[in-house]
Design a protein around this motif. Structure first.
Motif, PDB file in Angstrom:
ATOM      1  N   LYS A 299      25.092 137.168 151.457  1.00  0.00           N
ATOM      2  CA  LYS A 299      25.108 138.122 152.562  1.00  0.00           C
ATOM      3  C   LYS A 299      23.788 138.104 153.315  1.00  0.00           C
ATOM      4  O   LYS A 299      23.754 138.132 154.543  1.00  0.00           O
ATOM      5  CB  LYS A 299      25.390 139.527 152.013  1.00  0.00           C
ATOM      6  CG  LYS A 299      25.501 140.588 153.101  1.00  0.00           C
ATOM      7  CD  LYS A 299      25.849 141.945 152.503  1.00  0.00           C
ATOM      8  CE  LYS A 299      25.960 143.003 153.597  1.00  0.00           C
ATOM      9  NZ  LYS A 299      26.308 144.338 153.051  1.00  0.00           N
ATOM     10  N   GLN A 300      22.679 138.059 152.576  1.00  0.00           N
ATOM     11  CA  GLN A 300      21.368 138.006 153.218  1.00  0.00           C
ATOM     12  C   GLN A 300      21.167 136.677 153.938  1.00  0.00           C
ATOM     13  O   GLN A 300      20.637 136.635 155.054  1.00  0.00           O
ATOM     14  CB  GLN A 300      20.267 138.217 152.177  1.00  0.00           C
ATOM     15  CG  GLN A 300      20.237 139.609 151.573  1.00  0.00           C
ATOM     16  CD  GLN A 300      19.215 139.731 150.463  1.00  0.00           C
ATOM     17  OE1 GLN A 300      18.754 138.737 149.894  1.00  0.00           O
ATOM     18  NE2 GLN A 300      18.847 140.957 150.138  1.00  0.00           N
ATOM     19  N   SER A 301      21.624 135.602 153.312  1.00  0.00           N
ATOM     20  CA  SER A 301      21.438 134.274 153.889  1.00  0.00           C
ATOM     21  C   SER A 301      22.160 134.134 155.218  1.00  0.00           C
ATOM     22  O   SER A 301      21.644 133.525 156.158  1.00  0.00           O
ATOM     23  CB  SER A 301      21.951 133.196 152.923  1.00  0.00           C
ATOM     24  OG  SER A 301      21.213 133.212 151.725  1.00  0.00           O
ATOM     25  N   LYS A 302      23.362 134.701 155.313  1.00  0.00           N
ATOM     26  CA  LYS A 302      24.126 134.527 156.550  1.00  0.00           C
ATOM     27  C   LYS A 302      23.455 135.247 157.723  1.00  0.00           C
ATOM     28  O   LYS A 302      23.491 134.762 158.854  1.00  0.00           O
ATOM     29  CB  LYS A 302      25.575 134.983 156.374  1.00  0.00           C
ATOM     30  CG  LYS A 302      25.802 136.476 156.271  1.00  0.00           C
ATOM     31  CD  LYS A 302      27.297 136.772 156.132  1.00  0.00           C
ATOM     32  CE  LYS A 302      27.578 138.270 156.163  1.00  0.00           C
ATOM     33  NZ  LYS A 302      29.033 138.560 156.043  1.00  0.00           N
ATOM     34  N   TRP A 303      22.805 136.368 157.449  1.00  0.00           N
ATOM     35  CA  TRP A 303      22.102 137.070 158.529  1.00  0.00           C
ATOM     36  C   TRP A 303      20.825 136.340 158.928  1.00  0.00           C
ATOM     37  O   TRP A 303      20.466 136.282 160.109  1.00  0.00           O
ATOM     38  CB  TRP A 303      21.788 138.510 158.107  1.00  0.00           C
ATOM     39  CG  TRP A 303      22.982 139.406 158.208  1.00  0.00           C
ATOM     40  CD1 TRP A 303      23.748 139.875 157.187  1.00  0.00           C
ATOM     41  CD2 TRP A 303      23.563 139.918 159.402  1.00  0.00           C
ATOM     42  NE1 TRP A 303      24.769 140.653 157.672  1.00  0.00           N
ATOM     43  CE2 TRP A 303      24.686 140.710 159.020  1.00  0.00           C
ATOM     44  CE3 TRP A 303      23.250 139.806 160.752  1.00  0.00           C
ATOM     45  CZ2 TRP A 303      25.487 141.359 159.950  1.00  0.00           C
ATOM     46  CZ3 TRP A 303      24.061 140.463 161.693  1.00  0.00           C
ATOM     47  CH2 TRP A 303      25.156 141.219 161.286  1.00  0.00           C
ATOM     48  N   VAL A 304      20.138 135.766 157.956  1.00  0.00           N
ATOM     49  CA  VAL A 304      18.942 134.973 158.255  1.00  0.00           C
ATOM     50  C   VAL A 304      19.320 133.770 159.116  1.00  0.00           C
ATOM     51  O   VAL A 304      18.665 133.467 160.131  1.00  0.00           O
ATOM     52  CB  VAL A 304      18.245 134.506 156.956  1.00  0.00           C
ATOM     53  CG1 VAL A 304      17.133 133.502 157.279  1.00  0.00           C
ATOM     54  CG2 VAL A 304      17.670 135.703 156.206  1.00  0.00           C
ATOM     55  N   LEU A 305      20.399 133.079 158.715  1.00  0.00           N
ATOM     56  CA  LEU A 305      20.857 131.924 159.485  1.00  0.00           C
ATOM     57  C   LEU A 305      21.291 132.335 160.885  1.00  0.00           C
ATOM     58  O   LEU A 305      21.027 131.626 161.863  1.00  0.00           O
ATOM     59  CB  LEU A 305      22.023 131.239 158.763  1.00  0.00           C
ATOM     60  CG  LEU A 305      21.664 130.457 157.494  1.00  0.00           C
ATOM     61  CD1 LEU A 305      22.934 129.982 156.794  1.00  0.00           C
ATOM     62  CD2 LEU A 305      20.766 129.273 157.824  1.00  0.00           C
TER      63      LEU A 305
ATOM     64  N   VAL B  82      20.178 134.831 162.756  1.00  0.00           N
ATOM     65  CA  VAL B  82      19.006 135.118 163.592  1.00  0.00           C
ATOM     66  C   VAL B  82      18.287 133.825 163.982  1.00  0.00           C
ATOM     67  O   VAL B  82      17.917 133.630 165.149  1.00  0.00           O
ATOM     68  CB  VAL B  82      18.043 136.068 162.847  1.00  0.00           C
ATOM     69  CG1 VAL B  82      16.737 136.209 163.621  1.00  0.00           C
ATOM     70  CG2 VAL B  82      18.688 137.434 162.662  1.00  0.00           C
ATOM     71  N   LEU B  83      18.087 132.924 163.009  1.00  0.00           N
ATOM     72  CA  LEU B  83      17.407 131.660 163.300  1.00  0.00           C
ATOM     73  C   LEU B  83      18.188 130.828 164.311  1.00  0.00           C
ATOM     74  O   LEU B  83      17.608 130.253 165.249  1.00  0.00           O
ATOM     75  CB  LEU B  83      17.204 130.864 162.012  1.00  0.00           C
ATOM     76  CG  LEU B  83      16.183 131.423 161.024  1.00  0.00           C
ATOM     77  CD1 LEU B  83      16.163 130.590 159.748  1.00  0.00           C
ATOM     78  CD2 LEU B  83      14.785 131.460 161.646  1.00  0.00           C
TER      79      LEU B  83
ATOM     80  N   MET C 204      22.377 124.109 159.933  1.00  0.00           N
ATOM     81  CA  MET C 204      22.370 125.535 159.622  1.00  0.00           C
ATOM     82  C   MET C 204      23.708 126.181 159.981  1.00  0.00           C
ATOM     83  O   MET C 204      24.237 127.014 159.234  1.00  0.00           O
ATOM     84  CB  MET C 204      21.232 126.217 160.383  1.00  0.00           C
ATOM     85  CG  MET C 204      19.839 125.779 159.941  1.00  0.00           C
ATOM     86  SD  MET C 204      18.542 126.327 161.088  1.00  0.00           S
ATOM     87  CE  MET C 204      18.744 128.099 161.001  1.00  0.00           C
TER      88      MET C 204
ATOM     89  N   LEU D  89      26.432 128.132 157.715  1.00  0.00           N
ATOM     90  CA  LEU D  89      26.817 129.505 158.024  1.00  0.00           C
ATOM     91  C   LEU D  89      28.332 129.655 158.035  1.00  0.00           C
ATOM     92  O   LEU D  89      28.868 130.644 157.528  1.00  0.00           O
ATOM     93  CB  LEU D  89      26.240 129.912 159.385  1.00  0.00           C
ATOM     94  CG  LEU D  89      26.576 131.321 159.881  1.00  0.00           C
ATOM     95  CD1 LEU D  89      26.052 132.372 158.908  1.00  0.00           C
ATOM     96  CD2 LEU D  89      26.001 131.554 161.275  1.00  0.00           C
TER      97      LEU D  89
END
Length: 288
Positions: free
Chosen positions: A4-10, A12-13, A232, A236
């Motif tokens: 869940k955290q990774s998908k939001w980081v991806l 935004v990037l 990325m 995602l």
């Protein structure tokens, strides 16, 4: 939780990288034609990816190559030319806004063609995000009456291609490593892109300083906006839903408008409002 955290980081990037791509296209068009820009973008990306990811091609099974080819043309080949041609007549920020139609196309095509399910909340999120985009488009049309908005249809076609691409990846390539998909895509596109480039006058003008400057911006676009971003993006798609992944296009206009302001494009209170509505739509479409 980590996913869940990774998908939001991806998300935004990718928004930052792809949101900056439109200003790079604008800079590339100073010395290059749309077909030269699109071709060079794919050639630079293919060269880079084959150097770092050639060994990853062995992870693609024989029956998956047809989907690799389809995603290559739908996700990169056609959009690369469509958006480049569109930006000869419309602003980079407007092009980014029109690209935001991708989630709506993803939702419709996913349900009607690919048999993917969605929830009402996601549909509401897509509609709300679309309303925000319409505010941005309408405001841009009022402030730029001299622009030829017929060219905007090319950007819309590009968004439809992206919608098809994201559904194809989710349905048929979810078990393939993102680097393998990206490298496979550009291995397929290297020859067609080279043929298109050879059909232009590129080799006659390559010595000009403005052409070389444009090539520099295209190289950045290819490596960051195509190679790194596609790896990325495919990741995602695999760890989230097609609708969530495609919602990255809702955030691109915010980044693109920021670059547009630095490049002396107007920013109005309506565009701020539209940007806020877009973010609300992204949040709703992302919830399970």
């Amino acid at each position: 939780m980590l996913s869940k955290q990774s998908k939001w980081v991806l998300l935004v990037l990718l928004s930052l990288i792809w949101g900056s791509s439109f200003i790079l296209i604008k800079r590339g068009l100073v010395g290059l034609s749309p077909f030269q820009l699109g071709s060079l973008r794919m050639i630079f990306a293919a060269t880079f990816l084959l150097i770092i990811g050639f060994n990853s091609l062995k992870n693609i099974r024989q029956h998956q190559w047809k989907y690799i080819a389809l995603t290559a043309f739908m996700g990169t080949f056609f959009p690369a030319y469509l958006f480049s041609i569109a930006q000869t007549q419309i602003d980079s920020s407007v092009s980014a806004i029109l690209n935001s139609l991708t989630p709506l196309g993803t939702l419709i095509l996913g349900a009607l063609v690919f048999g993917l399910s969605f929830q009402k909340r996601q549909l509401f999120g897509v509609i709300i995000g679309l309303v925000g985009c319409l505010l941005l488009v309408m405001n841009g049309a009022v402030n730029h009456p001299g622009q030829n908005y017929w060219y905007a249809t090319l950007a819309i076609l590009g968004a439809i291609c992206y919608s098809i691409n994201v559904n194809l990846i989710k349905k048929h390539l979810s078990d393939v490593n993102p680097l393998s998909i990206t490298t496979g895509n550009f291995a397929v596109l290297l020859v067609p892109a080279t043929i298109v480039l050879c059909c232009t006058d590129f080799f006659e003008i390559v010595g000009k300083s403005e052409v070389q400057a444009s090539m520099f911006f295209v190289a950045i676009l290819a490596i960051m906006g195509t190679c790194v971003a596609n790896i990325m993006y495919f990741r995602l798609i695999q760890i989230s839903s097609p609708i969530f992944a495609s919602s990255v296009t809702y955030m691109l206009p915010i980044v693109a408008i920021f670059w547009g302001v630095l490049d002396h494009e107007a920013l109005t209170p309506i565009q701020f409002l539209g940007g806020f509505i877009v973010l609300v739509g992204v949040y709703l479409s992302a919830r399970k």
